[in-house]
Enzyme design. Structure first.
Site, mmCIF file in Angstrom:
data_model
loop_
_atom_site.group_PDB
_atom_site.id
_atom_site.type_symbol
_atom_site.label_atom_id
_atom_site.label_comp_id
_atom_site.label_asym_id
_atom_site.label_seq_id
_atom_site.Cartn_x
_atom_site.Cartn_y
_atom_site.Cartn_z
ATOM 1 N N CYS B 144 1.078 -1.341 -0.044
ATOM 2 C CA CYS B 144 0.309 0.103 0.233
ATOM 3 C C CYS B 144 0.588 1.081 -0.118
ATOM 4 O O CYS B 144 1.434 1.740 1.280
ATOM 5 C CB CYS B 144 -1.093 0.082 1.346
ATOM 6 N N SER B 152 2.328 8.945 -8.872
ATOM 7 C CA SER B 152 3.572 9.322 -9.313
ATOM 8 C C SER B 152 4.418 9.594 -8.439
ATOM 9 O O SER B 152 5.879 9.696 -7.875
ATOM 10 C CB SER B 152 3.935 9.488 -10.786
ATOM 11 N N GLU B 371 3.994 0.211 -10.676
ATOM 12 C CA GLU B 371 5.219 0.847 -10.062
ATOM 13 C C GLU B 371 5.932 1.659 -10.479
ATOM 14 O O GLU B 371 7.246 1.328 -10.977
ATOM 15 C CB GLU B 371 5.697 -1.052 -10.782
ATOM 16 N N GLU B 375 7.053 7.126 -17.130
ATOM 17 C CA GLU B 375 7.525 8.573 -17.388
ATOM 18 C C GLU B 375 8.479 9.075 -16.339
ATOM 19 O O GLU B 375 9.141 9.423 -16.176
ATOM 20 C CB GLU B 375 6.440 9.772 -16.989
ATOM 21 N N ARG B 383 17.232 11.927 -14.072
ATOM 22 C CA ARG B 383 18.306 11.989 -13.141
ATOM 23 C C ARG B 383 19.683 11.508 -12.982
ATOM 24 O O ARG B 383 20.530 11.643 -12.671
ATOM 25 C CB ARG B 383 17.100 11.763 -11.984
#
Lengths: 277, 389
Positions: B144, B152, B371, B375, B383
């Site tokens: 959860c 996101s 998961e 994007e 990054r």
């Protein structure tokens, strides 16, 4: 009683693969094709493991005759619960000539070597469908045989067996040591569990035997089959048995004693299949 | 029903295509694992996948059978009932199981992730209390993290856990929880040191396009008391644990996409060899030949990337996070396209629920979203590339 069971396992082309004939017509394509344990051999392994779980036997030894890759088949047997594996190394030309007679001689020799109480085999292999190895092994050892078994129960030093035969089910009682061949409904083979796979592969208890004149597994691996194309026949040839038997013997094929030769003569679409000569 | 049986027989023939064979480069042990998983998928899952989808059945008994084989805690340590295998072993297993039913396999992978989190970050008592039952699937687990307001942007989650004596009182709600309402152990990411009813309740069961063999519900906490003894790791460590769990989860989900694509390529191939138009089989059509070749190529590429990522994670390599994200991004996108193309190759039949290919398309569509959306995967990768260190 040693409480040891030998289970023969054969590496065959997987049942679901579409078989293709080799371009030179000498056999079927096996390179790169998925192979697995003969389904009837799986049933035999399952039965052996069940007997061990019921503590009626002490050790299950899986045996496979064939090239290096036969070790995969032994591994599957170990993963299902067999204790030990024996790989009888037969490769190349010898492997092409390996048939029920040779395998049964090997199994008979191993049974004596291992002091086996029971030999469990699949009733037949799905590649050649010979249905001979179990019977031949029993004959060579002069042991009783319970073939096409759909139920097996051990009672002291005797075995109660239910056989699936053409007329229905036959109940027999045989002495041990004996040879049993498994039929489809004997059991449903278990899946190997991940822990069993890891255990079996870590311990890697597979012995290698090479059959040659120096060992007790001295087995003659002479070819018993020769594949020939039929001669072109003219129309109107008498196809009675006697005539053809004569023709075959005259053609001078090097027939070994007690070998089986099957001919199929075809003219265009009409193929006549002859029996054995 | 007869088509489903045809499908499960097809699963075996698949493996005889050397080009797309899934067992190249594997160890003997891995080949055995894969064999068991393929056999289980073909015998226990494929015959039922359409029924599980249409009737929305959560196949508890089948999953427990899988657990008996060791699939309940594949990368959980053996001392608490797990199988102790590597990430690569796990990927191979999920890829094979997915050919039987993507939705069920995806849920099994989520369950595995929860079991692993407790195994890795729990203390002795927690591991012994929860892991054995999870590995045997005596109990089922849900993960959860997502909330109605934070998907996101997971770090902005609001579910609060306020310390009161030897309990935390939870308040808030989680959304889109796989297995929610039917599972027994909930691994909940919540905010301590913030604010926070009367316990835990569930929203309605969501109606989904796919993943229908597992229920999805909102999980609602109202002054829900959870013993402090059930806290995994230290306060403040939760986000880290959640993200670490997701790395493996991403490989698992990508592996599930792989299994579906693998099965779809097989179905398409067999259809092309059988279906005739314009006087010959579709397999003689150059466009379809080329399309099939592209599908197979992308399949193999996806597989290699996933297995590389599994290795990287197993070895804890510095690039592990980035490469797991790459694998998830690439494989889920490409495998969806493969399944979609396979559907197209079936023509009108591809659109019928009698044929398995549409279920693969529907089931793996969501893998591009959950998961971590694809994007977000791009965010993580860029990054990593642009960081100065």
């Amino acid at each position: 009683m040693s409480g040891r069971v030998l289970v023969g396992v054969k590496r065959v082309i997987d049942y679901a693969v579409k078989i293709r004939v080799k371009p030179d017509n000498t056999g079927v394509v096996t390179d790169g094709v998925k192979h697995s344990m003969n389904p009837f051999c799986e049933i035999a392994v399952e039965e052996a493991v069940k007997l061990k779980e019921k503590k009626l036997i002490k050790e299950v030894v899986a045996v496979s005759c064939g090239p290096q890759q036969s070790q995969e088949t032994i591994r599957t047997a170990l993963a299902m619960g067999a204790d030990r594996g024996i790989h009888v190394d037969v490769s190349g030309k010898d492997y092409e000539n390996l048939g029920p007679l040779q395998v049964s001689k090997i199994l008979a020799a191993l049974a004596k070597q291992e002091d086996a109480q029971l030999i469990l085999l699949g009733k037949q292999a799905i590649d050649d469908d010979c249905n001979q190895t179990g019977q031949m092994t029993a004959a060579l050892l002069d042991w009783p045989q319970g073939t096409f078994a759909s139920e097996v129960s051990l009672e002291g030093d005797k075995i109660n067996l239910v056989r699936e035969i053409d007329g229905g089910l036959e109940h027999i009682k045989i002495n041990t040591p004996a040879v049993i061949t498994a039929d489809l409904r004997l059991n449903t083979p278990r899946y190997a569990t991940l822990p069993n796979i890891m255990d079996s592969l870590m311990n890697n208890e597979t012995e290698l035997h090479k059959p040659n004149h120096r060992t007790s597994l001295c087995v003659g691996l002479i070819p018993l089959f020769e594949t020939v194309a039929p001669e072109d026949m003219q129309g109107g040839t008498d196809r009675s048995g006697a005539m053809l038997r004569h023709t075959v013997l005259q053609s001078g094929l090097g027939l070994h004693t007690r070998s089986l030769v099957v001919f199929s003569i075809g003219i265009g679409k009409n193929k006549t299949k002859l029996g054995t000569v | 029903k007869s088509l489903c049986y045809t499908y499960s027989a097809l699963l075996f023939t698949y493996l005889s295509q050397p080009t797309v064979i899934a067992s190249h480069g594997l160890t003997d042990e891995q080949k055995e694992f894969q064999k068991v998983a393929f056999d289980f998928a073909a015998n226990e899952m494929a015959p039922h996948m359409a029924e599980w989808d249409q009737k929305e059945i959560f196949p508890v008994e089948t999953m427990r059978k899988a657990a008996q084989l060791g699939f309940g805690g594949i990368y959980v340590q053996p001392d608490v009932g797990g199988s102790g295998l590597s990430r690569l072993d796990t990927s191979i297993i999920f890829e094979a199981l997915s050919t039987g039913c993507v939705s069920t396999t995806a849920y099994i992978s989520i369950h595995n992730m929860c079991a692993w989190m407790i195994d890795s970050y729990g203390n002795k008592e927690q591991r012994e209390k929860f892991c054995p039952d999870l590995c045997s699937m005596e109990k089922f687990a849900s993960y959860c993290l997502t909330e109605p307001g934070s998907g996101s942007d997971a770090a902005s989650l609001l579910t609060s856990a306020q310390r009161k004596g030897d309990h935390y009182i939870l308040n808030g709600s989680k959304a889109f929880i796989s297995g929610g309402g039917d599972t027994d152990v909930y691994v909940v990411m919540c905010r301590t040191g913030g604010k926070g009813p009367k316990g835990i309740s569930f929203g309605k069961k969501e109606k989904k396009v796919g993943w229908n063999s597992q229920p999805t519900r909102a999980v609602i906490f109202e002054d829900c008391a959870v013993p402090v003894a059930n806290r995994l790791g230290e306060e403040g460590q939760g986000f880290n644990i959640a993200m670490k769990g997701l790395n493996g989860g991403r490989i698992n989900i990508a592996s599930c996409s792989l299994g579906a694509a693998h099965a779809s390529v097989q179905l398409a191939r067999d259809h092309l060899l059988v279906r005739k138009q314009f006087g010959e089989t579709l397999s003689n059509n150059q466009f379809l030949q080329f399309k099939l070749a592209e599908m197979a190529t992308k399949l193999v590429a996806s597989r290699l990337l996933i297995r590389e990522a599994a290795q990287a994670l197993q070895e804890d390599r510095p690039d592990a996070v980035a490469i797991c994200s790459m694998a998830k991004l690439f494989a889920t996108d490409e495998c969806f396209n493969i399944c979609n193309q396979a559907l197209q190759m079936h023509g009108g039949y591809g659109y019928l629920k009698d044929y398995a290919v549409q279920q693969f398309v529907r089931d793996i569509r969501v893998h591009q979203i959950l998961e971590g959306t694809n994007e977000v995967m791009r965010m993580i990768i860029s990054r990593n590339l642009l960081s100065e260190s």
